[in-house]
Motif scaffolding. Structure first.
Motif, PDB file in Angstrom:
ATOM      1  N   UNK A   1       0.905  -1.122   0.096  1.00  0.00           N
ATOM      2  CA  UNK A   1       0.137  -0.083  -0.040  1.00  0.00           C
ATOM      3  C   UNK A   1       0.631   1.359   0.091  1.00  0.00           C
ATOM      4  N   UNK A   2       0.285   2.471  -0.348  1.00  0.00           N
ATOM      5  CA  UNK A   2       0.664   3.924  -0.196  1.00  0.00           C
ATOM      6  C   UNK A   2       2.476   3.800  -1.091  1.00  0.00           C
ATOM      7  N   UNK A   3       2.268   3.476  -2.402  1.00  0.00           N
ATOM      8  CA  UNK A   3       3.543   3.531  -3.036  1.00  0.00           C
ATOM      9  C   UNK A   3       3.819   4.733  -3.238  1.00  0.00           C
ATOM     10  N   UNK A   4       5.359   5.230  -3.027  1.00  0.00           N
ATOM     11  CA  UNK A   4       5.537   6.697  -3.118  1.00  0.00           C
ATOM     12  C   UNK A   4       7.009   6.425  -4.280  1.00  0.00           C
ATOM     13  N   UNK A   5       7.695   7.817  -4.195  1.00  0.00           N
ATOM     14  CA  UNK A   5       8.969   7.643  -5.429  1.00  0.00           C
ATOM     15  C   UNK A   5       9.827   6.655  -4.766  1.00  0.00           C
ATOM     16  N   UNK A   6       9.993   6.794  -3.515  1.00  0.00           N
ATOM     17  CA  UNK A   6      11.155   5.870  -3.213  1.00  0.00           C
ATOM     18  C   UNK A   6      10.887   4.800  -1.734  1.00  0.00           C
ATOM     19  N   UNK A   7       9.395   4.672  -1.384  1.00  0.00           N
ATOM     20  CA  UNK A   7       8.920   3.813  -0.362  1.00  0.00           C
ATOM     21  C   UNK A   7       7.737   2.962  -0.810  1.00  0.00           C
ATOM     22  N   UNK A   8       7.736   2.056  -0.141  1.00  0.00           N
ATOM     23  CA  UNK A   8       6.670   1.035  -0.321  1.00  0.00           C
ATOM     24  C   UNK A   8       6.226   0.456   1.087  1.00  0.00           C
ATOM     25  N   UNK A   9       4.735   0.409   1.478  1.00  0.00           N
ATOM     26  CA  UNK A   9       4.363  -0.054   2.633  1.00  0.00           C
ATOM     27  C   UNK A   9       3.791  -1.552   2.724  1.00  0.00           C
ATOM     28  N   UNK A  10       4.255  -2.518   3.295  1.00  0.00           N
ATOM     29  CA  UNK A  10       3.812  -3.849   3.110  1.00  0.00           C
ATOM     30  C   UNK A  10       2.899  -4.152   4.369  1.00  0.00           C
ATOM     31  N   UNK A  11       1.668  -4.467   4.102  1.00  0.00           N
ATOM     32  CA  UNK A  11       0.869  -5.137   5.073  1.00  0.00           C
ATOM     33  C   UNK A  11       0.404  -6.556   4.939  1.00  0.00           C
ATOM     34  N   UNK A  12       0.300  -7.463   6.272  1.00  0.00           N
ATOM     35  CA  UNK A  12       0.185  -8.812   6.055  1.00  0.00           C
ATOM     36  C   UNK A  12      -0.777  -9.331   7.012  1.00  0.00           C
ATOM     37  N   UNK A  13      -1.285 -10.673   7.062  1.00  0.00           N
ATOM     38  CA  UNK A  13      -2.103 -11.287   8.034  1.00  0.00           C
ATOM     39  C   UNK A  13      -1.101 -12.399   8.351  1.00  0.00           C
ATOM     40  N   UNK A  14      -1.113 -13.023   9.862  1.00  0.00           N
ATOM     41  CA  UNK A  14      -0.628 -14.054  10.136  1.00  0.00           C
ATOM     42  C   UNK A  14      -0.755 -15.280   9.551  1.00  0.00           C
ATOM     43  N   UNK A  15      -0.088 -16.297   9.770  1.00  0.00           N
ATOM     44  CA  UNK A  15      -0.406 -17.835   9.222  1.00  0.00           C
ATOM     45  C   UNK A  15      -1.758 -18.117   9.772  1.00  0.00           C
TER      46      UNK A  15
END
Length: 1256
Positions: A955-969
């Protein structure tokens, strides 16, 4: 006692009463044997109206029988005729027939009169009818002068015949001098009175020899009338004739020769009457004249004409109804019609009737003391009068007899004695005739006698009626019984018919009808019997019939006629051609089974019939022979065989029979084998089974049979092309019953309850039963005991239940079949067990060994076999998780089951969940169910590797960053220790960059990666870890934001115009937010607000975005040399457009046009759409775009093959636009839709479009 009259036939009922024939005394066919005393009976006499030939002797017949033989006497015209006084009259010896010799010197007219014959003996006198004797007459025509007849064409005419009156009446016909019958038609025809009627005459009717002939058949003479002359002339000719010959010509008819409606020539008027006697032929006639010729048709006014008795004669002019009766009385209408009109004539018909019998008196034979009656009933119109005579004397003056009483048409007799014997005459008369019937009363006392010859042999064809005679006599009338066989009982079946004369009828005789039959007659004076013999013969059949044939002239043809007959009969086979004898020609050869015709000619064509005769029957078959011109020989047709036929069963034994058949046509492919099938009509009707196969050269087979089966057989033939259809089924053959030769199969003993034994078996089918009354003997005893066998016989069922048995005890069992004939062989003994019960003991010493996180091994001790109480099927393990180490709250406990067959004492539990608490127990299983459970055992599984994270999002891609979100196994399978994230960039050629490895704490579900390359794609690998190791990974790809020249419209309004405010919600913990998609060089108003417990607080600010910045990638559109080149091209295009418009407005030809005119190319000369001439670039076509060599399409587009010089190729075709000053503002591009751009967005070269946008 008075006997009742029985019906003509009596069909016996199916009851138990004997087959006895009750007859009555009043039977017309009853004949008293001539050796017994009896009154006279007239057997032969001359007809009532007796016309004799005057040239021959007169013979008046009168014959009679009686005992003693009767004497004869005659009356003539009511007085005694003494034949001794007339030398010309003699009487035949022993008969009453008179012979009057007139051929010598007498005349027939002398002996005209009414004659009656009397036959007399001591028992009575019988009399004949009144015989009126008249000689035939054939008088000549009276002399008359017949004048010639002249008529105008179209007039009607009647030529009279008026023949002399003869006896019997003459037969009339018209002929000419050459004795040729004159042609007749609807226009010209002969009436019933003999006259010749012309509806209208034509000139071709003119002739001088119209002659009427009268033929007297009795004397074989023909009389001729004088010829009549007829001349038919046209109107002009007639006028001249009348003027010249009026004195000696008679002109018939006064009607005009012009067209006219019909009128009747006969009968006259509108109505007439007709009377006819019952039984005669009613003839009604209507003849009409008119021009054109009328047509006649008939109707019955008060009914319909009888369909089967109505006939039209003489071109519809005569209506005839045969066998007329009173019901035919009524009004009949004849209708004459032509184009000018229609007329009617009504004929009222009355049918009278001379007397006719309803019940003629019948001979009556009585024994002394019996009662009886003579009945004489007649009808007529008018109704006849009945009178009685006794021995020829009116009964009123006859000697009195106290035993008789007259009651109109009936004489009743009571307590008759021998003196009551007499002959009675009944006379029924009216004005149209009379009836005279003789019937005697004969009083006799006679024991029964059989009149049919002894040991008569009757031979009858099968399936036809058989009539066995038993003519009898006795007084009193005997009763009749029939028996079959020497010791048989009286026939009782309803398939027999008894006739009142004693004849026994078998309506449909079968083979089993063969035998000896005995007829027994009884009355109170005695008994008589007679034996006759009946043989049933097979019918004669043509099993191979001649077939239709088409042959060429000069070839040879054969007709086959294969006859099958009873072996005791000798057939005679003859051939006919067209129902006549064969030509006496050596070309025709009759062999045993065929007719051969050699050197066929056209005259040989026709119908050929094969006739097979025996002494009892005959049969025939025909085929047509067609003779044609020679043609090429067709190729033979190959096919499967025709079905066999004529199946016959012989040598019929208890367990075998011989089947024979006749093969069908093999259709040019030899038969290789025959397949025989059978049907059991008693047990499995309609189902055919394979019996056997025999070679194709064999036409008989000896078949083995089973007892008590109603067999039918059929045969199929097979050749190389396949199998034929089945033949017709053979006759049925029922084999005798026998004891079963096998016992039931699949015998088992199993208990359904703890205290019973259920014995089951597979029953025999009907075919295997071998006889009626199929049953089973069921026997059982305990295997380990000393008990005797217990047996019971049950019906045709498939199981038997033994109750009260101990639980799960072995038994010895046997089941034996039997029927009404006897027992099957001793059956085999099988072992079974009584019913099972639930096990009583649980397995002991249960312990568990954990192998790994998903597998455990369980051990237990076996239970004692006695405690199983049934068949040991195995052990069953129940196991379930109490709670999971990582999930403490579970609502439902799901138990799992594993069964281990047999006597195993350990087993493996696969598929366990890691890091879980399990509980299990073990139970023993038998056929009844499960035993008690062992004590629960608890065990734990160690940790395992986790499953992959449930989800991964960027989520929230920018010019020099990316945010990762996940759910546990979803299945951590232990305690998570950390997450591992690996990622690497992907360039434009899909090559992977260096891999970065990152560890993330286990309590995190979000992570932001910074300092990434802008406009770059990354691939991520993500997985969780426990102490047992790493789990499965999940992958994802994402791209950082691209910095491009083209910016989306502003997302946030700055107060200009009427732009709406755009909102973006930001996490409250953040202190900054980046605005994306703003337009370069644009002022924006920004408002930042915060909402909390104290309300909403905001502040505003205004800022302006800077100018657009070029992409950091090298863009050709930004290079100076490219911009200069585009400007030069645009300027050249503008100058060229201006020059072209100036030249067109002046009407001149531009150089390209001049060049085309100087060097025309015939391949590309354009055609005008309207006139088909060659087009040219003229001033009148200013609306057309400039184009070389072809016309502009209707949609104003330019084809691919058009000249490259066309300006359309440099813009948007006809849609290209110019500014007001003439400058070209269209895009500079390649040819439209010719070369689409290739490559991806990041690596492709900038297009000229972008360059033009940058330039403008």
């Amino acid at each position: 006692m008075q006997l009742e009259i029985m019906p003509r036939k009596k069909r016996l009922s199916a009851g138990r009463v004997p087959l006895i024939l009750f007859l009555c005394q009043m039977i017309s066919a009853l004949d008293v044997p001539l050796d017994l005393v009896q009154p006279p009976t007239i057997t032969q006499q001359s007809p009532k109206d007796y016309i004799v030939d005057p040239r021959e002797n007169i013979v008046i017949q009168c014959e009679a029988k009686g005992k003693p033989p009767p004497s004869f006497s005659w009356t003539r015209n009511g007085t005694h005729f003494d034949i001794d006084k007339d030398p010309l009259v003699t009487m035949k010896a022993g008969l009453g027939t008179l012979i009057i010799n007139i051929m010598g010197e007498g005349k027939a007219e002398t002996y005209e009169g009414v004659y009656q014959c009397t036959a007399r003996n001591e028992r009575g006198a019988a009399i004949s009818n009144n015989i009126v004797v008249r000689p035939s007459r054939s008088p000549l025509w009276t002399k008359e002068k017949l004048e010639p007849i002249t008529l105008r064409s179209g007039q009607s005419l009647i030529l009279p015949c008026r023949p002399p009156v003869g006896l019997p009446p003459a037969i009339i016909f018209w002929m000419d001098n050459s004795f040729q019958r004159l042609p007749q038609s609807e226009r010209v025809s002969q009436g019933l009175n003999g006259d010749l009627y012309f509806s209208n005459v034509l000139p071709e009717d003119s002739r001088e020899d119209y002659i009427c002939y009268a033929r007297f058949n009795h004397t074989q003479t023909i009389q001729q009338k004088q010829p009549i002359s007829l001349k038919v002339v046209l109107v002009d000719e007639l006028n001249d004739t009348i003027a010249a010959n009026l004195s000696d010509t008679e002109v018939y008819g006064a009607k005009s020769s012009r067209e006219r409606p019909p009128t009747f020539l006969t009968p006259q008027g509108n109505a007439s009457n007709k009377e006819e006697l019952r039984g005669n032929v009613l003839s009604l006639e209507c003849i009409a004249e008119g021009l054109p010729t009328p047509i006649i048709y008939w109707i019955k006014e008060d009914g319909t004409l009888p369909t089967n008795r109505t006939f039209y004669r003489n071109f519809q002019k005569t209506l005839q109804i045969t066998q007329v009766s009173e019901a035919d009385s009524g009004k009949y209408q004849c209708i004459a019609k032509n184009a000018l009109g229609v007329i009617h004539h009504t004929i009222s018909v009355t049918v009278k009737a001379a007397p006719y019998w309803i019940m003629a008196p019948q001979n009556l034979v009585l024994s002394p003391g019996e009662d009886g009656a003579l009945v004489c009933r007649a009808n007529g119109n008018p109704k006849p009068r009945i009178s009685w005579l006794s021995n020829g004397v009116p009964i009123e003056i006859a000697p009195d007899d106290p035993s008789r009483k007259i009651n109109g048409d009936t004489i009743i007799f009571s307590s008759v004695q021998e003196r009551s014997s007499a002959v009675y005459q009944c006379n029924a008369s009216n004005e149209y005739g009379y009836l005279l019937g003789n019937a005697f009363v004969n009083v006799l006392a006679e024991p029964p006698r059989i009149l049919t010859s002894e040991n008569t042999l009757y031979q009858v064809i099968a399936n036809r009626p058989a009539l066995l005679d038993c003519a009898f006599f006795g007084s009193p009338l005997p009763t009749i019984e029939w028996f079959k066989g020497t010791k048989g009982s009286a026939l009782r079946e309803d398939t027999y018919v008894l006739h009142e004369n004693g004849t026994l009828e078998i309506p449909v005789a079968q083979k089993d009808s063969t035998g000896t039959y005995t007829c027994v007659a009884r009355n109170k004076l005695g008994m008589a019997k007679n034996e006759v013999h009946l043989e049933i013969k097979d019918p004669t059949r043509i099993i191979k019939q001649p077939e239709y044939a088409v042959v060429q002239r000069g070839s040879t043809v054969s007709f086959e006629c294969k006859v099958k007959h009873d072996h005791t009969l000798i057939p005679t086979v003859i051939w006919l051609k067209d129902n006549g004898e064969l030509p006496s020609d050596g070309r025709f050869t009759v062999d045993k089974d065929q007719l051969v015709v050699a050197d066929v000619s056209d005259s040989d064509g026709g119908t050929y019939t094969c006739v097979a005769n025996t002494t009892l029957d005959d049969v025939s078959a025909s085929a047509v022979l067609s003779v044609v011109a020679p043609t090429p020989t067709p190729a033979p047709i190959y096919d499967v065989p025709n079905p066999p036929f004529d199946l016959e069963l012989t040598d019929q034994l208890d367990k075998s029979v011989q089947l024979s058949w006749t093969p069908g046509d093999d259709n040019n492919s030899p038969i290789t084998k025959f397949i025989i099938e059978y049907e059991d009509a008693m047990h499995e009707a309609g189902l055919w089974h394979h019996q056997t196969e025999v070679p194709g050269t064999q036409t008989t087979a000896q078949l083995k049979l089973s007892p008590y089966v109603n067999y039918s057989f059929r045969v199929m033939a097979e050749n190389s092309l396949g199998r034929s259809l089945p033949s017709e089924a053979s006759e049925q053959y029922l084999t005798k019953a026998a004891e079963p030769d096998k016992n039931p199969m699949t015998v088992e003993g199993l208990g359904s309850e703890p205290d019973n034994l259920v014995i089951t078996w597979q029953p025999l089918n009907g075919f295997e039963s071998n006889g009626p009354g199929l049953q089973y003997k069921v026997s059982w005893r305990q295997k380990d005991g000393d008990d005797e066998w217990t047996s019971v016989v049950v019906a045709n069922v498939s199981k038997y239940i033994v109750s009260g048995t101990p639980t799960f005890v072995p038994y010895l069992i046997k089941v034996q079949a039997l029927n009404d004939v006897g027992f099957a062989p001793e059956p085999a003994v099988v072992m079974g067990h009584s019913g099972e019960d639930l096990p009583m003991v649980a397995p002991g010493n249960v312990h568990v060994t954990v192998v790994n996180s998903t597998l455990a091994e369980v051990h237990w001790d076996p239970v004692p076999l006695k405690s199983v109480r049934g068949h040991l099927q195995g052990y069953r393990i129940y196991y379930w998780t109490d709670q999971n180490s990582s999930k403490r709250n579970r609502r439902h406990i799901e138990k799992k089951i594993l069964t281990f067959q047999g006597s195993k004492t350990h087993g493996m539990l696969p598929g366990l969940e890691p890091f879980s608490h399990y509980t299990l127990n073990v139970r023993v299983v038998n056929g009844k169910g499960e035993g008690p459970a062992s004590p629960d055992r608890v065990f734990h599984t160690p940790e395992g590797v986790p499953s992959a994270p449930s989800s991964l999002k960027i989520v929230n891609p920018t010019l020099d960053s990316l945010t990762l979100e996940w759910d546990p196994p979803s299945h951590p399978n232990g305690i998570l220790t950390e997450y591992t994230l690996k990622y690497q960039p992907i360039n434009s050629t899909h090559e992977l960059g260096p891999l970065v490895d990152l560890k993330i704490p286990a309590n995190k579900t979000r992570w932001t990666l910074k300092n990434l390359n802008f406009s770059t794609r990354y691939k991520f690998y993500f997985y969780a870890q426990t102490s047992a190791g790493s789990g499965s990974q999940i992958t994802e790809e994402a791209v950082t934001t691209v910095d491009e020249a083209g910016i989306l419209p502003p997302d946030v309004g700055a107060g200009k115009g009427k732009e709406e405010w755009r909102k973006e919600i930001v996490n409250g913990s953040r202190s900054f937010f980046g605005l994306k998609g703003l337009m370069p060089g644009t002022a924006y108003k920004v408002r930042v607000g915060a909402e909390g417990d104290s309300g909403f607080v905001s502040s505003e600010d205004v800022f302006e975005t800077g100018p657009a910045m070029a992409s950091r990638q090298v863009d050709i559109a930004t290079q100076g040399w490219f911009i200069g080149l585009m400007c030069a091209v645009a300027l050249l295009i503008l100058i060229l457009l201006i020059v072209c418009f100036i030249r067109r407005n002046k009407g001149g030809k531009y150089p390209v046009k001049e060049k085309e005119d100087a060097h025309p190319d015939p391949e590309i000369q354009p055609m005008k759409e309207d006139d088909g001439t060659f087009g040219e670039y003229s001033d009148a076509e200013d609306h057309k775009p400039l184009k070389k060599g072809s016309r502009t399409p209707s949609d104003r587009t330019v084809k691919k093959e058009d000249s490259d010089d066309s300006l359309v190729d440099y813009g948007e075709g006809v849609n290209g636009q110019f500014n007001e000053d003439g400058s070209f503002i269209g895009q500079y591009s390649g040819k439209k839709e010719k070369e689409p751009a290739e490559g991806n967005e990041s690596s492709e070269a900038p297009s000229p479009v972008n360059a033009m946008n940058s330039f403008v």
